[in-house]
Design a protein around this motif. Structure first.
Motif, mmCIF file in Angstrom:
data_model
loop_
_atom_site.group_PDB
_atom_site.id
_atom_site.type_symbol
_atom_site.label_atom_id
_atom_site.label_comp_id
_atom_site.label_asym_id
_atom_site.label_seq_id
_atom_site.Cartn_x
_atom_site.Cartn_y
_atom_site.Cartn_z
ATOM 1 N N LEU A 1 0.845 -1.192 0.000
ATOM 2 C CA LEU A 1 0.000 0.000 0.000
ATOM 3 C C LEU A 1 0.884 1.248 0.000
ATOM 4 O O LEU A 1 1.693 1.454 0.903
ATOM 5 C CB LEU A 1 -0.907 0.004 1.233
ATOM 6 C CG LEU A 1 -1.803 1.229 1.424
ATOM 7 C CD1 LEU A 1 -2.753 1.396 0.244
ATOM 8 C CD2 LEU A 1 -2.586 1.119 2.726
ATOM 9 N N VAL A 2 0.736 2.057 -1.046
ATOM 10 C CA VAL A 2 1.473 3.313 -1.167
ATOM 11 C C VAL A 2 0.461 4.453 -1.107
ATOM 12 O O VAL A 2 -0.524 4.454 -1.860
ATOM 13 C CB VAL A 2 2.273 3.373 -2.478
ATOM 14 C CG1 VAL A 2 3.017 4.700 -2.582
ATOM 15 C CG2 VAL A 2 3.256 2.207 -2.553
ATOM 16 N N ALA B 1 3.003 -4.487 3.013
ATOM 17 C CA ALA B 1 3.839 -3.393 3.513
ATOM 18 C C ALA B 1 3.117 -2.082 3.265
ATOM 19 O O ALA B 1 2.213 -2.002 2.429
ATOM 20 C CB ALA B 1 5.201 -3.391 2.830
ATOM 21 N N LEU B 2 3.528 -1.058 3.999
ATOM 22 C CA LEU B 2 2.934 0.268 3.890
ATOM 23 C C LEU B 2 4.037 1.281 3.631
ATOM 24 O O LEU B 2 5.053 1.300 4.340
ATOM 25 C CB LEU B 2 2.194 0.623 5.186
ATOM 26 C CG LEU B 2 1.726 2.062 5.364
ATOM 27 C CD1 LEU B 2 0.692 2.423 4.313
ATOM 28 C CD2 LEU B 2 1.148 2.269 6.770
ATOM 29 N N VAL B 3 3.835 2.122 2.615
ATOM 30 C CA VAL B 3 4.785 3.183 2.290
ATOM 31 C C VAL B 3 4.006 4.483 2.140
ATOM 32 O O VAL B 3 3.016 4.533 1.402
ATOM 33 C CB VAL B 3 5.551 2.880 0.982
ATOM 34 C CG1 VAL B 3 6.509 4.021 0.664
ATOM 35 C CG2 VAL B 3 6.305 1.557 1.087
ATOM 36 N N THR B 4 4.437 5.532 2.849
ATOM 37 C CA THR B 4 3.791 6.834 2.697
ATOM 38 C C THR B 4 4.823 7.865 2.267
ATOM 39 O O THR B 4 6.005 7.760 2.597
ATOM 40 C CB THR B 4 3.126 7.307 4.008
ATOM 41 O OG1 THR B 4 4.141 7.613 4.975
ATOM 42 C CG2 THR B 4 2.192 6.250 4.552
ATOM 43 N N ALA C 1 6.822 -1.043 7.281
ATOM 44 C CA ALA C 1 6.376 0.303 6.893
ATOM 45 C C ALA C 1 7.543 1.260 6.786
ATOM 46 O O ALA C 1 8.494 1.197 7.575
ATOM 47 C CB ALA C 1 5.357 0.829 7.905
ATOM 48 N N ILE C 2 7.463 2.147 5.802
ATOM 49 C CA ILE C 2 8.389 3.265 5.653
ATOM 50 C C ILE C 2 7.551 4.516 5.465
ATOM 51 O O ILE C 2 6.700 4.573 4.582
ATOM 52 C CB ILE C 2 9.334 3.072 4.444
ATOM 53 C CG1 ILE C 2 10.202 1.821 4.634
ATOM 54 C CG2 ILE C 2 10.218 4.299 4.264
ATOM 55 C CD1 ILE C 2 11.135 1.553 3.462
ATOM 56 N N VAL C 3 7.777 5.520 6.302
ATOM 57 C CA VAL C 3 7.010 6.770 6.198
ATOM 58 C C VAL C 3 7.930 7.894 5.742
ATOM 59 O O VAL C 3 9.145 7.853 5.940
ATOM 60 C CB VAL C 3 6.353 7.129 7.543
ATOM 61 C CG1 VAL C 3 5.351 6.067 7.943
ATOM 62 C CG2 VAL C 3 7.402 7.305 8.639
ATOM 63 N N GLY C 4 7.339 8.908 5.102
ATOM 64 C CA GLY C 4 8.107 10.050 4.634
ATOM 65 C C GLY C 4 9.028 9.725 3.474
ATOM 66 O O GLY C 4 10.063 10.366 3.292
#
Length: 538
Positions: free
Chosen positions: A133-134, A153-156, A176-179
């Motif tokens: 999910l991006v 996985a989650l990426v923002t 997850a990776i944010v920013g």
């Protein structure tokens, strides 16, 4: 992920003010109910996060603002949108815990507006197949209820390591990776390898990279499954692993996950949206409920950490131009000492007769004089162990003077990193600075660790930096005596630190502080650790 609910415009209304007010009230009430239901279904930190958002949706000052805008001619949709935006700016300006919640209010507004317009509430798209999910960002209500059978996985592209998205993702065990600004270039159907440990996103990775990542994941899961009991290094050096909590529910979950106590009990949820501070009796009842989960274990309570915002008007002063650098934390409490005295009295009463080893700390301490003021007042009111948080650079720089005036110190790496770089941790545009691996941050932590060792004062870490397994090893090498984190991270950190001796941790710490950037520090430590760590990085 597109937002299906566009921002409303300020168009003339066709209903009466009474009708529009009734519509707005129903929409906000229903939104609050839905948020609480989602939180109860998710449990843990998600429950307290969504309950706090529900309280904001029900805030009396927000309702008054909405009604006033409607009386001036706005529709219910636009009144909620504009009032929530003003509320968001207010919270963002005051910083701290409530400032971090400002970004979540947009989702609350969109959910209420969607209900008014008869549209589906914003959320995660459905898929029959597993996917990464991006999104620009993800609302807490969506993060808390992600289907882990499908979301790999989650990426923002926005947010930082202390956003609710990041905190809830860690609690749920989501990669997850944010920013990650580069994620904006990804498209549906792209093959992506997300390495959260190293913070990298690799487009179209070769098969051997995928195979190695799968192998490493399996190895780490095996190590995690075999890890149990108290935290310790390979040479037996004890490193108690504690949990960050904010409510009785998250306390129960932390105890069930094997936390050796609590390193940070955030008490802000008790005060959110209140017109006046809860009574001593009301506070003590909640504290007792939390303490009961940790017999013969340490529970470190942070007294109210707030700033200049309307929901806490009983505590803080209005009209500050830059409240994030104004009266917040201990400064605000000292200016309204009756609030601090009541909370310390409630904590002392709740601790009396219980089995938990209750300790209390003050947030946003800047000087040795503030540390001494808080310790002496806490002792006067029946708190046996009183410490301070190191979040302001001056406190770390003057650690040799601050530490002797505290029974313990706890380093809040989230705020410390923010203030070291003068980079608002709520802004995605400067998210790259929110990296506790930077030697500028690590050197301050080292100063505190040295002062703690010289004076025999325990030094804890209660920021989310402790949840990074490899960084946790470095933090111990810098002098941390305890580590506190989201309870879901404890197993990973326990497994990682058990692979190194204290001398090895100190050697890795020396490598980190000698680097010239966060990336260089992490890469150098990872390379050195590979020679000691049986788990090879992908």
């Amino acid at each position: 992920m597109p937002d299906p609910v566009p921002d409303p415009t300020d168009t003339p209304r066709t209903r009466t003010a009474e009708e529009e007010t009734a519509r707005a009230t129903e929409a906000l009430t229903a939104t609050a109910t839905q948020l609480r239901e989602r939180g109860q279904a998710a449990g843990g930190t998600a429950a307290e996060v969504l309950d706090a958002l529900a309280m904001m949706a029900e805030d009396p000052s927000l309702a008054t603002d909405v009604q006033q805008r409607i009386e001036k001619g706005a529709t219910a949709e636009f009144a909620i949108f504009a009032a929530m935006d003003a509320f968001r700016e207010l919270l963002a300006g005051m910083g701290g815990y409530l400032g971090e919640r400002a970004g979540d209010l947009g989702d609350v507004a969109r959910r209420a507006i969607a209900r008014l317009q008869g549209l589906p509430a914003p959320g995660v798209p459905e898929s029959e197949h597993p996917f990464i999910l991006v999104a620009r960002d993800l609302a807490p209500a969506d993060t808390a209820t992600l289907d882990l059978d499908h979301v790999l996985a989650l990426v923002t592209t926005e947010g930082g390591p202390t956003s609710h998205t990041a905190i809830l993702a860690r609690e749920k065990g989501i990669t997850a990776i944010v920013g990650a600004l580069q994620a904006a270039e990804l498209n549906d159907g792209d093959l992506v390898l997300v390495d959260a440990e190293n913070g990298t996103i690799e487009l179209d990775p070769p098969q051997e990279r995928i195979d190695l990542a799968v192998q490493r994941t399996a190895t780490l899961q095996a190590i995690r499954a075999a890890s149990s009991g108290p935290g310790h290094l390979a040479d037996g050096h004890a490193v108690p692993l504690l949990a960050n909590i904010g409510s009785p529910e998250s306390a129960r979950e932390a105890a069930a996950r094997g936390a050796e106590g609590v390193g940070l009990f955030r008490t802000e949820v008790l005060f959110l949206g209140a017109e006046k501070a809860p009574s001593v009796e009301e506070q003590a009842a909640t504290y007792r409920e939390v303490f009961a989960n940790f017999p013969r274990q340490k529970v470190v309570v942070r007294v109210l950490d707030a700033g200049a915002d309307k929901p806490l008007a009983f505590l803080t002063d209005a009209g500050e131009e830059n409240p994030a650098l104004g009266r917040r934390g201990l400064r605000a409490l000292a200016a309204h000492e009756e609030v601090l005295r009541d909370q310390l009295t409630a904590l002392a009463q709740a601790a009396e007769g219980g089995e938990a080893e209750v300790q209390v700390m003050a947030p946003m301490v800047s000087t040795a004089q503030e540390a001494r003021y808080f310790r002496d007042l806490a002792h006067e009111l029946g708190i046996r162990v009183a410490g301070v948080m190191v979040e302001v650079p001056s406190c770390a720089i003057m650690a040799d003077h601050v530490v002797p005036n505290a029974d313990f110190v706890s380093i809040g790496t989230n705020d410390l990193t923010q203030y070291v770089f003068a980079a608002d941790r709520l802004l995605g545009s400067v998210a790259g600075f929110q990296n506790p691996w930077h030697p500028a941050v690590l050197r301050l932590i080292q100063q505190v660790g040295v002062a703690g060792a010289e004076h025999g004062v325990p030094v804890g870490i209660c920021g989310e930096a402790a949840a990074d397994p490899l960084l946790a090893v470095v933090l111990v090498g810098l002098g941390a005596t305890t580590l506190s984190m989201s309870s879901t991270s404890i197993a990973d950190v326990r497994a990682e630190i058990a692979q190194y001796t204290l001398d090895e941790a100190r050697a890795l710490a020396a490598i980190a502080v000698a680097a010239d950037s966060a990336e260089a520090a992490r890469d150098a430590v990872a390379a050195a650790a590979d020679e000691l760590d049986p788990v090879e990085a992908p």
